[in-house]
Scaffold this active site. Structure first.
Site, short mmCIF file in Angstrom:
data_model
loop_
_atom_site.label_atom_id
_atom_site.label_comp_id
_atom_site.label_asym_id
_atom_site.label_seq_id
_atom_site.Cartn_x
_atom_site.Cartn_y
_atom_site.Cartn_z
N CYS A 76 13.97 7.20 -11.14
CA CYS A 76 12.70 6.80 -10.52
C CYS A 76 11.58 6.92 -11.54
O CYS A 76 11.55 7.85 -12.34
CB CYS A 76 12.41 7.63 -9.27
SG CYS A 76 11.51 9.16 -9.56
N GLU A 77 10.70 5.95 -11.51
CA GLU A 77 9.65 5.92 -12.53
C GLU A 77 8.54 6.94 -12.25
O GLU A 77 7.71 7.20 -13.11
CB GLU A 77 9.07 4.51 -12.68
CG GLU A 77 8.25 4.03 -11.51
CD GLU A 77 7.72 2.61 -11.76
OE1 GLU A 77 8.25 1.92 -12.64
OE2 GLU A 77 6.79 2.22 -11.05
N HIS A 78 8.52 7.52 -11.07
CA HIS A 78 7.47 8.49 -10.76
C HIS A 78 7.80 9.89 -11.26
O HIS A 78 6.91 10.65 -11.59
CB HIS A 78 7.22 8.53 -9.25
CG HIS A 78 6.81 7.20 -8.69
ND1 HIS A 78 7.37 6.65 -7.57
CD2 HIS A 78 5.89 6.32 -9.15
CE1 HIS A 78 6.82 5.47 -7.35
NE2 HIS A 78 5.94 5.24 -8.29
N HIS A 79 9.10 10.21 -11.29
CA HIS A 79 9.49 11.58 -11.67
C HIS A 79 10.54 11.63 -12.77
O HIS A 79 10.91 12.71 -13.21
CB HIS A 79 10.03 12.32 -10.44
CG HIS A 79 9.08 12.35 -9.28
ND1 HIS A 79 9.08 11.38 -8.30
CD2 HIS A 79 8.08 13.20 -8.98
CE1 HIS A 79 8.12 11.64 -7.42
NE2 HIS A 79 7.49 12.73 -7.81
N GLN A 117 12.98 1.56 -6.33
CA GLN A 117 14.11 0.90 -5.68
C GLN A 117 13.77 -0.52 -5.23
O GLN A 117 14.60 -1.42 -5.33
CB GLN A 117 14.58 1.76 -4.50
CG GLN A 117 15.88 1.26 -3.90
CD GLN A 117 16.37 2.15 -2.76
OE1 GLN A 117 16.19 3.36 -2.79
NE2 GLN A 117 16.97 1.55 -1.76
N HIS A 145 17.35 9.69 -3.31
CA HIS A 145 16.44 9.97 -4.42
C HIS A 145 16.35 11.47 -4.67
O HIS A 145 15.93 12.22 -3.80
CB HIS A 145 15.05 9.41 -4.09
CG HIS A 145 15.00 7.91 -4.09
ND1 HIS A 145 14.31 7.18 -5.05
CD2 HIS A 145 15.61 7.00 -3.28
CE1 HIS A 145 14.49 5.90 -4.80
NE2 HIS A 145 15.26 5.76 -3.74
N CYS A 147 14.30 13.05 -6.42
CA CYS A 147 12.93 13.57 -6.37
C CYS A 147 12.53 13.96 -4.95
O CYS A 147 11.70 14.84 -4.75
CB CYS A 147 11.94 12.57 -6.97
SG CYS A 147 11.85 11.00 -6.12
ZN ZN Z 1 10.51 9.92 -7.69
#
Ligand code: ZN
Length: 193
Positions: A76-79, A117, A145, A147
């Site tokens: 995931c690009e956020h975490h 996703q 996920h 995260c």
């Molecule tokens: Zn994430």
């Protein structure tokens, strides 16, 4: 990718999280992490033409081709934490079909990079459309996920489902329903759409 530079960054990260990068168990960790990231982000450097080349065949069959439960691992690009699950692909060919193993190579090409996703689902659908010039394409991804699971958001068991439909799968209810019905027979397809 500059492996040596990434190793340095991982060593600095180890220090910042309160570790001792010199202790025995961590001695080779920066190198391992750098190599792991190189692999897990290899989609940025891979050549898609090379991947699908020689595996697109002429066909005028007009039935739906479905490939279910393609394993999927992404970040995931956020975490920069993993999300993983299965990808289901359906398409109705009008000129060309693509080898089944190449479908999973396309999934990997877009999964092995930082993703969300929803975008991953769209990119896979669009790529199959581009490569096969299909009448329609449908892609469904079901994923967990890390995260969400690891950070105590109390969503340890939730599966996120995303879909992307193009061409006749978007225009025609009957085609979309056929696709979803075929997927619904799969026990791993839990949530529906
Ligand atoms: Zn994430």
């Amino acid at each position: 990718m500059n492996l040596q530079r990434v190793e340095e960054l991982v060593r600095e990260l180890l220090v910042e999280i309160g570790e001792d990068p010199e202790r025995e168990g961590l001695a080779r960790t920066p190198q391992r992490v750098a190599e792991a990231y190189q692999y897990l982000t290899s989609g940025y450097r891979a050549d898609l033409n090379e991947i699908v080349n020689n595996a697109v065949f002429e066909s005028h069959a007009n039935n739906m081709i479905i490939s279910r439960d393609i394993e999927l691992y992404s970040l995931c690009e956020h975490h920069i934490l993993p999300f993983f699950g299965v990808c289901h692909i359906g398409y109705v060919a009008q000129e060309r079909v693509i080898g089944l193993s190449k479908l999973s190579r396309i999934v990997d090409f877009y999964a092995r990079r930082l993703q969300i996703q929803e975008r991953l689902t769209q990119e896979i659908a669009q790529e199959i459309m581009n490569v096969t010039n299909a009448e329609g394409v449908g892609v469904v991804i079901e994923a967990r996920h890390m995260c969400m699971m690891m950070r105590g958001v109390e969503k340890q068991h939730s599966i996120m489902t995303t879909s992307s439909v193009l061409g006749s799968f978007r225009r025609e209810v009957a085609t979309r329903s056929e696709f979803l019905e075929l997927l619904a027979r799969n026990p791993k397809f839990v949530q529906g759409l």
